[in-house]
Design a protein around this motif. Structure first.
Motif, PDB file in Angstrom:
ATOM      1  N   ARG A 147      -3.660  21.005 -98.576  1.00  0.00           N
ATOM      2  CA  ARG A 147      -3.775  20.114 -97.409  1.00  0.00           C
ATOM      3  C   ARG A 147      -3.660  18.650 -97.838  1.00  0.00           C
ATOM      4  O   ARG A 147      -2.941  17.863 -97.206  1.00  0.00           O
ATOM      5  CB  ARG A 147      -5.104  20.357 -96.693  1.00  0.00           C
ATOM      6  CG  ARG A 147      -5.288  19.507 -95.448  1.00  0.00           C
ATOM      7  CD  ARG A 147      -6.593  19.857 -94.717  1.00  0.00           C
ATOM      8  NE  ARG A 147      -6.710  19.058 -93.509  1.00  0.00           N
ATOM      9  CZ  ARG A 147      -7.243  17.831 -93.477  1.00  0.00           C
ATOM     10  NH1 ARG A 147      -7.700  17.286 -94.600  1.00  0.00           N
ATOM     11  NH2 ARG A 147      -7.317  17.163 -92.336  1.00  0.00           N
ATOM     12  N   GLU A 148      -4.342  18.280 -98.899  1.00  0.00           N
ATOM     13  CA  GLU A 148      -4.292  16.901 -99.401  1.00  0.00           C
ATOM     14  C   GLU A 148      -2.878  16.475 -99.743  1.00  0.00           C
ATOM     15  O   GLU A 148      -2.435  15.383 -99.373  1.00  0.00           O
ATOM     16  CB  GLU A 148      -5.174  16.759-100.654  1.00  0.00           C
ATOM     17  CG  GLU A 148      -6.609  16.421-100.394  1.00  0.00           C
ATOM     18  CD  GLU A 148      -7.326  16.076-101.697  1.00  0.00           C
ATOM     19  OE1 GLU A 148      -6.772  16.335-102.788  1.00  0.00           O
ATOM     20  OE2 GLU A 148      -8.447  15.531-101.617  1.00  0.00           O
ATOM     21  N   ARG A 149      -2.160  17.333-100.464  1.00  0.00           N
ATOM     22  CA  ARG A 149      -0.817  16.976-100.920  1.00  0.00           C
ATOM     23  C   ARG A 149       0.181  16.918 -99.757  1.00  0.00           C
ATOM     24  O   ARG A 149       1.087  16.096 -99.745  1.00  0.00           O
ATOM     25  CB  ARG A 149      -0.335  17.975-101.986  1.00  0.00           C
ATOM     26  CG  ARG A 149      -1.117  17.924-103.280  1.00  0.00           C
ATOM     27  CD  ARG A 149      -1.052  16.538-103.912  1.00  0.00           C
ATOM     28  NE  ARG A 149      -1.694  16.502-105.218  1.00  0.00           N
ATOM     29  CZ  ARG A 149      -2.986  16.219-105.432  1.00  0.00           C
ATOM     30  NH1 ARG A 149      -3.756  15.907-104.398  1.00  0.00           N
ATOM     31  NH2 ARG A 149      -3.491  16.223-106.640  1.00  0.00           N
ATOM     32  N   MET A 150       0.015  17.798 -98.787  1.00  0.00           N
ATOM     33  CA  MET A 150       0.908  17.766 -97.636  1.00  0.00           C
ATOM     34  C   MET A 150       0.681  16.491 -96.809  1.00  0.00           C
ATOM     35  O   MET A 150       1.628  15.869 -96.321  1.00  0.00           O
ATOM     36  CB  MET A 150       0.731  19.019 -96.777  1.00  0.00           C
ATOM     37  CG  MET A 150       1.281  20.274 -97.436  1.00  0.00           C
ATOM     38  SD  MET A 150       1.062  21.789 -96.447  1.00  0.00           S
ATOM     39  CE  MET A 150       2.208  21.492 -95.091  1.00  0.00           C
ATOM     40  N   ILE A 151      -0.569  16.087 -96.675  1.00  0.00           N
ATOM     41  CA  ILE A 151      -0.869  14.839 -95.964  1.00  0.00           C
ATOM     42  C   ILE A 151      -0.294  13.662 -96.735  1.00  0.00           C
ATOM     43  O   ILE A 151       0.304  12.744 -96.149  1.00  0.00           O
ATOM     44  CB  ILE A 151      -2.392  14.687 -95.764  1.00  0.00           C
ATOM     45  CG1 ILE A 151      -2.883  15.704 -94.736  1.00  0.00           C
ATOM     46  CG2 ILE A 151      -2.743  13.263 -95.327  1.00  0.00           C
ATOM     47  CD1 ILE A 151      -4.392  15.746 -94.574  1.00  0.00           C
ATOM     48  N   ALA A 152      -0.434  13.678 -98.069  1.00  0.00           N
ATOM     49  CA  ALA A 152       0.101  12.590 -98.896  1.00  0.00           C
ATOM     50  C   ALA A 152       1.615  12.477 -98.728  1.00  0.00           C
ATOM     51  O   ALA A 152       2.165  11.372 -98.657  1.00  0.00           O
ATOM     52  CB  ALA A 152      -0.265  12.817-100.361  1.00  0.00           C
ATOM     53  N   ALA A 153       2.292  13.619 -98.650  1.00  0.00           N
ATOM     54  CA  ALA A 153       3.750  13.602 -98.445  1.00  0.00           C
ATOM     55  C   ALA A 153       4.092  12.964 -97.110  1.00  0.00           C
ATOM     56  O   ALA A 153       5.010  12.138 -97.012  1.00  0.00           O
ATOM     57  CB  ALA A 153       4.305  15.024 -98.510  1.00  0.00           C
ATOM     58  N   GLY A 154       3.351  13.323 -96.070  1.00  0.00           N
ATOM     59  CA  GLY A 154       3.607  12.755 -94.754  1.00  0.00           C
ATOM     60  C   GLY A 154       3.390  11.253 -94.719  1.00  0.00           C
ATOM     61  O   GLY A 154       4.146  10.512 -94.073  1.00  0.00           O
ATOM     62  N   ARG A 155       2.391  10.787 -95.443  1.00  0.00           N
ATOM     63  CA  ARG A 155       2.069   9.356 -95.437  1.00  0.00           C
ATOM     64  C   ARG A 155       3.133   8.512 -96.134  1.00  0.00           C
ATOM     65  O   ARG A 155       3.183   7.297 -95.930  1.00  0.00           O
ATOM     66  CB  ARG A 155       0.709   9.134 -96.086  1.00  0.00           C
ATOM     67  CG  ARG A 155      -0.455   9.540 -95.185  1.00  0.00           C
ATOM     68  CD  ARG A 155      -1.786   9.368 -95.875  1.00  0.00           C
ATOM     69  NE  ARG A 155      -2.893   9.702 -94.957  1.00  0.00           N
ATOM     70  CZ  ARG A 155      -4.111  10.051 -95.359  1.00  0.00           C
ATOM     71  NH1 ARG A 155      -4.388  10.114 -96.650  1.00  0.00           N
ATOM     72  NH2 ARG A 155      -5.038  10.329 -94.471  1.00  0.00           N
ATOM     73  N   GLU A 156       3.958   9.124 -96.946  1.00  0.00           N
ATOM     74  CA  GLU A 156       5.047   8.369 -97.561  1.00  0.00           C
ATOM     75  C   GLU A 156       6.105   7.977 -96.530  1.00  0.00           C
ATOM     76  O   GLU A 156       6.878   7.040 -96.752  1.00  0.00           O
ATOM     77  CB  GLU A 156       5.697   9.192 -98.684  1.00  0.00           C
ATOM     78  CG  GLU A 156       4.797   9.392 -99.893  1.00  0.00           C
ATOM     79  CD  GLU A 156       5.515  10.078-101.042  1.00  0.00           C
ATOM     80  OE1 GLU A 156       6.755  10.032-101.083  1.00  0.00           O
ATOM     81  OE2 GLU A 156       4.825  10.673-101.900  1.00  0.00           O
ATOM     82  N   PHE A 157       6.121   8.668 -95.411  1.00  0.00           N
ATOM     83  CA  PHE A 157       7.132   8.419 -94.378  1.00  0.00           C
ATOM     84  C   PHE A 157       6.526   7.889 -93.079  1.00  0.00           C
ATOM     85  O   PHE A 157       7.197   7.196 -92.323  1.00  0.00           O
ATOM     86  CB  PHE A 157       7.911   9.699 -94.081  1.00  0.00           C
ATOM     87  CG  PHE A 157       8.691  10.215 -95.262  1.00  0.00           C
ATOM     88  CD1 PHE A 157      10.014   9.834 -95.457  1.00  0.00           C
ATOM     89  CD2 PHE A 157       8.106  11.058 -96.199  1.00  0.00           C
ATOM     90  CE1 PHE A 157      10.734  10.291 -96.545  1.00  0.00           C
ATOM     91  CE2 PHE A 157       8.822  11.519 -97.294  1.00  0.00           C
ATOM     92  CZ  PHE A 157      10.134  11.130 -97.469  1.00  0.00           C
TER      93      PHE A 157
END
Length: 587
Positions: free
Chosen positions: A559-569
């Motif tokens: 969950r943390e990593r998927m949120i981090a990916a989204g925040r890059e965009f």
């Protein structure tokens, strides 16, 4: 072609390793005895520098050769250039435990440069001819690589590696010219996670599937008999034995029978039948077709995809499977498996393991809110409100707590539909589905759309600007710079309308694909210390198989990593990821 050296002596390997480590970039290719890593073996490893080509016979040198060259293949330098890198990556990962380091995939680069032109071919010979104006002979590709190799086979193998470096240079120039460097990096970094996902395969409960298929077959037989009886009531002429013969799979015979029953249907498609679905014959027909479709797509034939070695399903994931950048999948298409509990329950983790199913919540609407900066939409997301409920509340002018289930469903239809360019006619049809066949007048659908855009004015402005840009510039981009160039006749109103719809949707769906690709890499890296692996990916969802005792910790990490990916965009709108831990592929 330059001359090449065939390496068959282990004593040459260490010097070769040092020679290759000094290179900035290296062409890499393999030849194998089969396309399936679980059934084939690595025969040749071809390595091309700017001045030399080396062909290593791994049947002679043994696996130790790959161990000696591991620093070359796994390191950040030299950059490895491959065509369809996923194939070679799977072979090296499975047979030698080697994970390719920094790489450049000329096939993916060619697909990006094609900018949505799905008619272009991207095999090595096609790409070399397109960008280097040279011919690559591929007749030896499917020859027998398990025995004594001919000079023609060795020439072919060396040539495939040699051409990669000049091809990379030509594609780099095109990537820069088209502003595709960022998305190329994104795609290249996703190759290894994709290869590992394919190797892992999706767990599959064969016995449960067979039981399910048997139930479908019984249900189909029952429905077919009942449907024939129902349709026969309107038929006046029977055969010599007093029976009415109706082929329920014949649209023409079914149409004739329905009309003889007094139904003024224009056709037998689902849309044609929607208004009459309370009639027993129509209800049976729709259910029969539903079961028939399940059996034709996911019946006994689906069992043939179970791998004889692993017992799993190893889909072929096409990394740029659509112009939007989404994956597609084949052999089998695991992404197409319906989200039906009884079906998904057949995809079960082995004993002692669990499945983590993590998917982005309303990611495309969050992207729309980010792009448009609409204050109402931002208000809903920033305060953690139910966007569909709030949309219904504002549109139907009722307090959020008084919004009905039907009103929320209509608002949801509008929220998702309008960013795909849905018009009033389509909206009226979709609302009829929500309301059990009870439609609304076209003028009412138009009023709903007008009301929606009155509430979300910035959304309306952004969608209008996106569609106008697509038509005027003949192209559209995602957040990463992914490009879709459009070919259309500006005097043809239908073609222009289609491009306007694509202009609205592509930046959103393409950015969703960008986020998912980035998430794949971040999740893959995060799983390294754990007994866990990615086993499936669908649009906005990642499925991870994990040891039972690590499931909670890994779920939190995913969950943390998927949120981090989204925040890059997405910078201003919160990213939400729903995570479930289960024995099966269910939420």
């Amino acid at each position: 072609m330059r001359t090449y050296r065939v390496i068959t002596q282990p004593a040459e390997l260490e010097a070769l390793r040092e020679r290759l480590l000094a290179e900035p970039v290296l062409g890499v290719d393999t030849e194998t005895t089969a396309l399936d890593p679980y059934r084939g073996h690595l025969r040749l490893l071809q390595l091309a520098t700017r001045s030399e080509v080396f062909v290593l016979d791994l049947f002679v040198l043994g696996r130790q050769a790959l161990e000696v060259l591991r620093p070359v293949l796994e390191g950040e330098r030299p950059v490895k250039v491959l065509h369809n890198a996923k194939f070679d990556a799977k072979m090296l990962l499975h047979h030698a435990g080697i994970e390719l380091g920094r790489l450049f995939d000329t096939m993916l680069a060619s697909q990006l440069v094609a900018a949505g032109d799905m008619a272009k071919r991207h095999g090595l010979a096609d790409v070399v001819e397109r960008y280097l104006r040279e011919r690559v002979e591929k007749t030896s590709q499917l020859s027998d690589w398990s025995g004594q190799l001919s000079s023609e086979q060795l020439d072919y193998a060396a040539r495939d590696a040699e051409v990669l470096l000049p091809l990379r240079q030509a594609l780099i120039e095109k990537l820069k010219e088209l502003g595709l460097v960022r998305v190329a990096k994104l795609e290249f970094e996703c190759v290894i996670p994709t290869a590992a996902m394919e190797l892992a395969g999706m767990p599959f409960d064969v016995e449960r599937w067979q039981t399910l298929v048997e139930a479908w077959e019984q249900r189909r037989a029952h429905l077919e008999e009942a449907l024939r009886r129902e349709l026969a009531q309107g038929v006046t002429q029977a055969n010599l034995f007093g029976q009415v013969e109706i082929n329920v799979n014949s649209p023409q015979q079914v149409l004739t029978s329905l009309r003889q029953l007094g139904l003024p249907v224009e056709g037998t498609s689902e849309i044609d039948l929607l208004a009459y679905r309370d009639h027993p014959a129509v209800r049976l027909l729709l259910e029969y077709r539903s079961v028939q479709k399940l059996l034709s797509t996911f019946g006994r034939g689906f069992l043939e995809h179970r791998h004889p070695v692993t017992g799993r399903l190893h889909g072929d994931f096409h990394q740029i499977g659509t112009p939007t950048g989404r994956y597609s999948c084949s052999e089998p298409n695991i992404q197409q498996v319906p989200n039906v509990p009884e079906i998904r329950a057949c995809f079960r983790a082995p004993i002692g393991r669990r499945l983590i199913v993590a998917d982005y919540s309303q990611i495309e609407l969050r992207i729309l809110a980010e792009f448009s900066q609409d204050p109402k939409m931002l208000e809903a997301f920033l305060n953690g409100l139910d966007l569909h409920r709030m949309t219904a509340s504002w549109m139907f002018k009722v307090p959020p707590e008084e919004v009905t289930k039907e009103q929320r469903a209509i608002a949801k239809t509008i929220n998702f539909g309008l960013m795909y360019g849905m018009g009033a006619v389509s909206l009226a049809t979709r609302i009829a589905e929500v309301r059990d066949g009870v439609g609304i007048p076209l003028v009412e659908a138009e009023a709903l759309i007008a009301s929606y855009f009155e509430i979300y004015r910035k959304v309306a402005e952004w969608l209008r600007a996106a569609s106008d840009t697509a038509v005027s510039l003949r192209q559209s981009r995602s957040q990463s710079g992914r490009l879709w160039r459009f070919q259309f006749d500006p005097t043809d109103r239908e073609q222009v309308a289609a491009i306007q719809r694509l202009g609205k949707n592509f930046p959103i769906q393409g950015t969703g694909a960008d986020i998912l690709k980035r998430a794949m890499r971040l999740v893959y890296e995060a799983l390294r210390p754990y007994d866990a692996q990615i086993v499936n990916s669908i649009h906005d969802e990642i499925v991870v198989e994990v040891a039972e005792e690590q499931a909670e910790e890994v779920a939190h990490l995913v969950r943390e990593r998927m949120i981090a990916a989204g925040r890059e965009f997405i910078k201003t709108v919160p990213i939400e990821v729903d995570v479930a831990i289960s024995d099966a592929w269910t939420k």
